[in-house]
Structures are given as structure tokens and as C-alpha cells.
Design an enzyme around this catalytic site. Structure first.
Site, PDB file in Angstrom:
ATOM      1  N   HIS A   1     102.985  20.991  78.755  1.00  0.00           N
ATOM      2  CA  HIS A   1     102.313  21.743  79.829  1.00  0.00           C
ATOM      3  C   HIS A   1     101.724  20.769  80.856  1.00  0.00           C
ATOM      4  O   HIS A   1     101.847  20.961  82.062  1.00  0.00           O
ATOM      5  CB  HIS A   1     101.174  22.598  79.265  1.00  0.00           C
ATOM      6  CG  HIS A   1     101.603  23.650  78.288  1.00  0.00           C
ATOM      7  ND1 HIS A   1     101.070  23.751  77.026  1.00  0.00           N
ATOM      8  CD2 HIS A   1     102.510  24.649  78.389  1.00  0.00           C
ATOM      9  CE1 HIS A   1     101.623  24.771  76.390  1.00  0.00           C
ATOM     10  NE2 HIS A   1     102.497  25.337  77.196  1.00  0.00           N
TER      11      HIS A   1
ATOM     12  N   LYS B   1     112.808  22.933  78.629  1.00  0.00           N
ATOM     13  CA  LYS B   1     112.766  23.215  77.193  1.00  0.00           C
ATOM     14  C   LYS B   1     113.188  24.665  76.926  1.00  0.00           C
ATOM     15  O   LYS B   1     113.921  24.955  75.998  1.00  0.00           O
ATOM     16  CB  LYS B   1     111.347  22.935  76.696  1.00  0.00           C
ATOM     17  CG  LYS B   1     110.857  23.745  75.557  1.00  0.00           C
ATOM     18  CD  LYS B   1     111.087  23.032  74.259  1.00  0.00           C
ATOM     19  CE  LYS B   1     110.491  23.721  73.049  1.00  0.00           C
ATOM     20  NZ  LYS B   1     110.302  25.125  73.112  1.00  0.00           N
TER      21      LYS B   1
ATOM     22  N   LEU C   1     107.858  19.067  72.255  1.00  0.00           N
ATOM     23  CA  LEU C   1     106.523  19.647  72.107  1.00  0.00           C
ATOM     24  C   LEU C   1     106.596  21.144  72.324  1.00  0.00           C
ATOM     25  O   LEU C   1     107.328  21.621  73.187  1.00  0.00           O
ATOM     26  CB  LEU C   1     105.559  19.035  73.129  1.00  0.00           C
ATOM     27  CG  LEU C   1     105.264  17.550  72.995  1.00  0.00           C
ATOM     28  CD1 LEU C   1     104.199  17.135  73.989  1.00  0.00           C
ATOM     29  CD2 LEU C   1     104.808  17.207  71.597  1.00  0.00           C
TER      30      LEU C   1
ATOM     31  N   ARG D   1     104.296  26.304  69.261  1.00  0.00           N
ATOM     32  CA  ARG D   1     104.662  26.766  67.916  1.00  0.00           C
ATOM     33  C   ARG D   1     104.639  25.642  66.883  1.00  0.00           C
ATOM     34  O   ARG D   1     104.563  25.917  65.686  1.00  0.00           O
ATOM     35  CB  ARG D   1     106.050  27.401  67.930  1.00  0.00           C
ATOM     36  CG  ARG D   1     106.073  28.744  68.627  1.00  0.00           C
ATOM     37  CD  ARG D   1     107.476  29.304  68.649  1.00  0.00           C
ATOM     38  NE  ARG D   1     107.582  30.414  69.573  1.00  0.00           N
ATOM     39  CZ  ARG D   1     107.287  31.663  69.279  1.00  0.00           C
ATOM     40  NH1 ARG D   1     106.904  31.976  68.070  1.00  0.00           N
ATOM     41  NH2 ARG D   1     107.401  32.614  70.188  1.00  0.00           N
TER      42      ARG D   1
END
Ligand code: AMP
Length: 281
Positions: free
Chosen positions: A43, A156, A190, A193
Site C-alpha cells: 500500500h 498484484k 505482500l 491476508r
């Protein structure tokens, strides 16, 4: 909730769209990073990009129930707003954090009218019924509220990026910028979860991704690559005792199955101890 706000000098926290709109009205060059929280370096890399390119950066934290096709998955999705705000504040790259309630975004809990076309019902869309309809619905609402110039999203979740780009292009004058996947040293992508995985699970995830990197290399010499991947899929399932939903080579421009390496990625989704992980290489 107000105890969360102290000590944030630059970063402003907004809990509803009225205050968000009011705060943003003077700015014209806004970068937006939508998240479901449990903030990690992936993020932060999107936020960093936004901070470099745009004048102001807005991050949203909203675990959107409409995109969960499984109630248990929604309930167990990791949430830690206090820690998230601390990380975002320390990064010094966020101007506004928008933390809406369900009602601030959706008028009701009715199923969305958004429908995927048949050729998009592949990969995650095939296995998570209603998931992307929920994603597109929330992205539509968030874009309408934030009115960003640019939205930063991760490669991702490549299929998500692909569908959101396609959907928003028709309605808004907003660029969707795809950003590189951030990985652990052990190559695992990354993901929020990952917080649900044990140490042993993470070691296994690392073994799997390393093997997949090798598969991607060795596949070059195979004639029918997707046929070969079916054999690999079966081998992996037996060897690692995991359930793989898909392991497919698809074109990055249209997500069609392909045999061409240069313009494709290897897409995988699998369950590790009940936790669904996705990646693409
Ligand atoms: P999420 O909070 O999981 O909904 O993710 C929010 C955004 O972060 C999405 O655009 C994701 O694709 C992106 N993202 C998630 N994991 C990573 C990662 N490892 N590297 C880069 N971006 C990521």
C-alpha cells in the site's frame, strides 16, 4: 473514534463524504489510493507513487462487504485501524484518510446492477461469484466521491486493475495507474491476508512462489504452455497439499489465454490453510 486522531498534524482524517468533499474542494490534482486497510509496504508503495506525482494524496480504508462472496472471509478479514493510521501518519506521504461507513458509500445493500461480460468471467471472476461486481460498484462510488485525477492500484491484483481501468474509463476522467508488486525478501507478495498465515504457511508460500518463478522460466520451451501448466498445477497440488483454483498464462492486454511469453503473465490463485492467495508473475 476521536482518540485515534490525536497527534496527526499533517494528515487529516475524514469520516464521511461531506467532510471529505469540503476538504478537497480547493485542490485539483488529487491522487487516490483505495485500500481495505491492514496497511503494508505494498500500500505504501502506491501512496509513495501518488505523493510523487500528485499534489494531494487521499487514502481510503474501507472493507467493502459487497466484494466478499464468502461471509466468513469478510468477518475474518484483518482489521487494525489504529495501527493503520499510525503507519500512514509516519509515512508523511498521506494528506487525507477517508474512513467511510457503509451508508456513506452505498444507499442500500441491494445487489449492484453492474454485470461482467462473459469474456471477463475468468480467473478470480470464475471462482468468486459477484466479487468484481462488488469491486466495480465500490470503485464507482469512491471515484464519484473523491473525484481524483489519478488512482493508484497494484499489479498484484491484476484482474482487478484491468477491470477497474476498463469500467472507470467509460464514466470518469481519471487515470488508473498500475503499480509494481512489492514482495518480501522470500518473494511472497505482500498482502493483508498474509496476516492470517502462520510462519509455516509463509514458508510454504515462499516455496510455491519460487517454484512458480522457475516454472515461468522453463515454460519458454514448452509448445502448449497452458496444457503444460495443467500438469504443473496437479503436481503442485499433490506436492504441497494445496488447492489451486487456477494456474494460467494470460495476455496482459486482454487477459486471454496465450502461448506468448513476452506479453503475458502467469496467474495463480490457491488456498493455504483456508486463506486464499493470488499472485501473478
Ligand atoms: P487491498 O487493501 O488488498 O484492497 O489493496 C489495496 C491496493 O493495494 C490494491 O490496488 C492492491 O492491488 C494494492 N496492493 C496489495 N498488495 C500489494 C503489493 N504487494 N504490492 C503492490 N500493491 C499491492
Amino acid at each position: 473514534m476521536f482518540y485515534l486522531f490525536k497527534n496527526f498534524t499533517q494528515m487529516k482524517i475524514l469520516l464521511n463524504k461531506t467532510s471529505l468533499t469540503k476538504s478537497l474542494r480547493h485542490f485539483s490534482d488529487i491522487g487516490f489510493v483505495p485500500t481495505m486497510g491492514s496497511i503494508h509496504q505494498g500500500h505504501l508503495s502506491l501512496i509513495g507513487r501518488s505523493n510523487q506525482i500528485c499534489h494531494k494524496t487521499v487514502v481510503s480504508i474501507f472493507v467493502n462487504p459487497k466484494q466478499f462472496n464468502n461471509k466468513k472471509d469478510f468477518k475474518t478479514y484483518p482489521k487494525n485501524i489504529k495501527k493503520d493510521l499510525k503507519i500512514l501518519n509516519q509515512s508523511k506521504t498521506v494528506d487525507f484518510v477517508y474512513i467511510p461507513k457503509f451508508k456513506d458509500i452505498f444507499k442500500n445493500n441491494k445487489k449492484t446492477k453492474i454485470k461482467l461480460i462473459k469474456k471477463d468471467k475468468i480467473l478470480c471472476a470464475k471462482f468468486r461469484k459477484g466479487h468484481f461486481e462488488g469491486v466495480l460498484d465500490v470503485m464507482d462510488k469512491l471515484t464519484d466521491i473523491v473525484r481524483p485525477n489519478k488512482i493508484f492500484m497494484g499489479n498484484k491484483d491484476f484482474q482487478q486493475l484491468f477491470l477497474v481501468k476498463k469500467y472507470l474509463k467509460k464514466k470518469y476522467n481519471t487515470d488508473v495507474v498500475g503499480c509494481k508488486t512489492v514482495r518480501e525478501k522470500n518473494k511472497v507478495a505482500l498482502s493483508s491476508r498474509n496476516y492470517l498465515l502462520s510462519k509455516e504457511n509463509l514458508i510454504l508460500a515462499s516455496k510455491i512462489v519460487r517454484k512458480l518463478i522457475n516454472v515461468k522460466k522453463s515454460i519458454k520451451n514448452k509448445k502448449n504452455k497452458n496444457k503444460y501448466l495443467l500438469t504443473i498445477k496437479n503436481d503442485f497440488q499433490k506436492q504441497f497439499k494445496i488447492k489451486i483454483e487456477y494456474l494460467e498464462l494470460r495476455d496482459i492486454n486482454n487477459l486471454k489465454l496465450t502461448n506468448v511469453i513476452n506479453t503475458s503473465r502467469l496467474f495463480v490463485a490457491y488456498y493455504l490453510n483456508g486463506v486464499r492467495l493470488i499472485d501473478n508473475l
